[in-house]
Write an enzyme that holds these catalytic residues in place. Structure first.
Site, short mmCIF file in Angstrom:
data_model
loop_
_atom_site.label_atom_id
_atom_site.label_comp_id
_atom_site.label_asym_id
_atom_site.label_seq_id
_atom_site.Cartn_x
_atom_site.Cartn_y
_atom_site.Cartn_z
N TYR A 1 -2.04 -0.65 10.93
CA TYR A 1 -1.98 -0.82 9.47
C TYR A 1 -0.62 -0.38 8.94
O TYR A 1 0.02 -1.10 8.17
CB TYR A 1 -3.11 -0.01 8.81
N SER B 1 0.86 -1.18 0.00
CA SER B 1 0.00 0.00 0.00
C SER B 1 0.90 1.23 0.00
O SER B 1 2.09 1.14 0.37
CB SER B 1 -0.85 -0.03 1.28
P1 NAP Z 1 -11.44 -6.37 0.68
O1 NAP Z 1 -12.31 -5.91 -0.42
O2 NAP Z 1 -11.87 -6.15 2.10
O3 NAP Z 1 -11.11 -7.91 0.46
C1 NAP Z 1 -10.30 -8.60 1.40
C2 NAP Z 1 -10.19 -10.05 1.01
O4 NAP Z 1 -9.38 -10.73 1.99
C3 NAP Z 1 -11.53 -10.78 0.97
O5 NAP Z 1 -11.49 -11.79 0.01
C4 NAP Z 1 -11.62 -11.37 2.38
O6 NAP Z 1 -12.55 -12.46 2.38
C5 NAP Z 1 -10.15 -11.80 2.59
N1 NAP Z 1 -9.76 -11.89 4.00
C6 NAP Z 1 -9.94 -10.95 4.98
N2 NAP Z 1 -9.48 -11.40 6.14
C7 NAP Z 1 -9.00 -12.65 5.92
C8 NAP Z 1 -8.40 -13.65 6.75
N3 NAP Z 1 -8.19 -13.45 8.07
N4 NAP Z 1 -8.04 -14.83 6.17
C9 NAP Z 1 -8.24 -15.04 4.85
N5 NAP Z 1 -8.80 -14.14 4.02
C10 NAP Z 1 -9.17 -12.96 4.55
O7 NAP Z 1 -9.98 -5.66 0.62
P2 NAP Z 1 -9.21 -4.98 -0.61
O8 NAP Z 1 -9.47 -3.54 -0.60
O9 NAP Z 1 -9.40 -5.77 -1.84
O10 NAP Z 1 -7.70 -5.15 -0.08
C11 NAP Z 1 -6.87 -6.21 -0.52
C12 NAP Z 1 -5.44 -5.86 -0.17
O11 NAP Z 1 -5.10 -4.59 -0.74
C13 NAP Z 1 -5.15 -5.73 1.32
O12 NAP Z 1 -3.90 -6.29 1.61
C14 NAP Z 1 -5.11 -4.23 1.56
O13 NAP Z 1 -4.30 -3.87 2.64
C15 NAP Z 1 -4.54 -3.75 0.24
N6 NAP Z 1 -4.86 -2.35 -0.09
C16 NAP Z 1 -6.15 -1.91 -0.12
C17 NAP Z 1 -6.41 -0.58 -0.43
C18 NAP Z 1 -7.80 -0.03 -0.46
O14 NAP Z 1 -7.95 1.21 -0.41
N7 NAP Z 1 -8.84 -0.85 -0.58
C19 NAP Z 1 -5.34 0.27 -0.70
C20 NAP Z 1 -4.05 -0.21 -0.68
C21 NAP Z 1 -3.81 -1.54 -0.38
P3 NAP Z 1 -13.24 -12.96 3.77
O15 NAP Z 1 -13.70 -11.74 4.48
O16 NAP Z 1 -14.30 -13.89 3.35
O17 NAP Z 1 -12.15 -13.65 4.52
#
Ligand code: NAP
Length: 243
Positions: free
Chosen positions: A159, A146
């Site tokens: 975070y 990130s």
């Molecule tokens: P998201 O929409 O909340 O999706 C998260 C995914 O991870 C879901 O498939 C969730 O499914 C799974 N997950 C969550 N907790 C888990 C656990 N304990 N064990 C296994 N699976 C788990 O998040 P996203 O925005 O796509 O983010 C994905 C990545 O990108 C993360 O690493 C985040 O830090 C990074 N990121 C996000 C942003 C942003 O603004 N969205 C920006 C920069 C980086 P379940 O809940 O069913 O487990």
């Protein structure tokens, strides 16, 4: 440089592949002909998705339900994925959680949750994947970091700690694994329009990056020929949100 159709026969595991950025990566990999294993905690999401994607491809689509904040589960997810697909070429460590509270308000459990998943699971999944990746002719580990991997902000103790740590860990991992011809890269997006954190996903394209933009970065990495390694991609919304 072609981003489509060049991954036939490749086998990928995407953690957190059921939603958001992980789902967009999964969709792109399937479109490119790769076999894909999807891991997340919610059984119905994983089942529904694997069923839907299996109709679109002749390659394998595998679902593995587990909570990756437990390192033993990380090992078993990697083993199940590799066994179902007959090996592993690409590991996308994407699953992550963000709990944004001041240090005064955050509990130790919330802090641990972020460290255990955003950092611990990446380490444990990668460690378990190494024997499979060594056997691959073109192996990749792509970690989703990130901009919070290098920009600290208030309410980010857990975070920021996890994502700053991920930046350092990814670089060290890259140095450990390059002699095995395993390429290790970090994708560092700014705000992405998903259900991550406390704000729900908005309909339509707004100021944030879309999950598909991040998937494009992953596909670009994978399109590089052997011998070329882009180890880090930083990406951000083109226009800053008006506050
Ligand atoms: P998201 O929409 O909340 O999706 C998260 C995914 O991870 C879901 O498939 C969730 O499914 C799974 N997950 C969550 N907790 C888990 C656990 N304990 N064990 C296994 N699976 C788990 O998040 P996203 O925005 O796509 O983010 C994905 C990545 O990108 C993360 O690493 C985040 O830090 C990074 N990121 C996000 C942003 C942003 O603004 N969205 C920006 C920069 C980086 P379940 O809940 O069913 O487990």
């Amino acid at each position: 440089m072609s981003l489509k159709g060049n991954l036939k026969g490749k086998r990928a595991l995407v953690t957190g592949g059921s939603k958001g950025i992980g789902l967009a990566v999964v969709e792109s990999l399937v479109e490119a002909g790769a076999s894909v294993a999807i891991s997340a905690r919610t059984t119905k999401d994983v089942e529904r998705l694997t069923k839907r994607l299996a109709k679109r491809t002749k390659a394998k689509v595998v679902g593995v339900v587990a909570d990756l904040s437990d390192p033993d589960h990380c090992t078993s997810v990697v083993e199940k994925a590799a066994s179902a697909m007959g090996g592993l070429d690409i590991l996308v460590n994407n699953a992550g959680v963000g709990i944004f509270k001041s240090i005064e308000a955050m509990t130790w459990e919330e802090w641990r949750q972020q460290i255990d998943l955003n950092l611990g699971a990446v380490w444990a999944c990668t460690k378990a994947a190494i024997p499979h990746l060594k056997a691959s002719s073109d192996a990749w580990v792509i970690n989703i970091g990130s901009l919070a991997s290098r920009n600290a902000f208030a309410k980010g103790t857990g975070y920021n700690a996890s994502k700053f740590g991920l930046l350092g860990m990814t670089e060290a991992m890259m140095l450990d694994l390059r002699d095995h011809e395993i390429r290790v890269s970090l994708v560092m997006p700014g705000s992405v329009n998903t259900d991550f954190g406390s704000s729900p996903r908005e309909k339509g394209r707004g100021w944030k990056l879309e999950a598909e933009d991040c998937a494009l970065a992953v596909m670009q990495l994978l399109a590089y020929p052997k011998g070329a390694h882009v180890s880090r991609i930083e990406m951000r919304p083109a226009v800053v949100a008006k506050r």
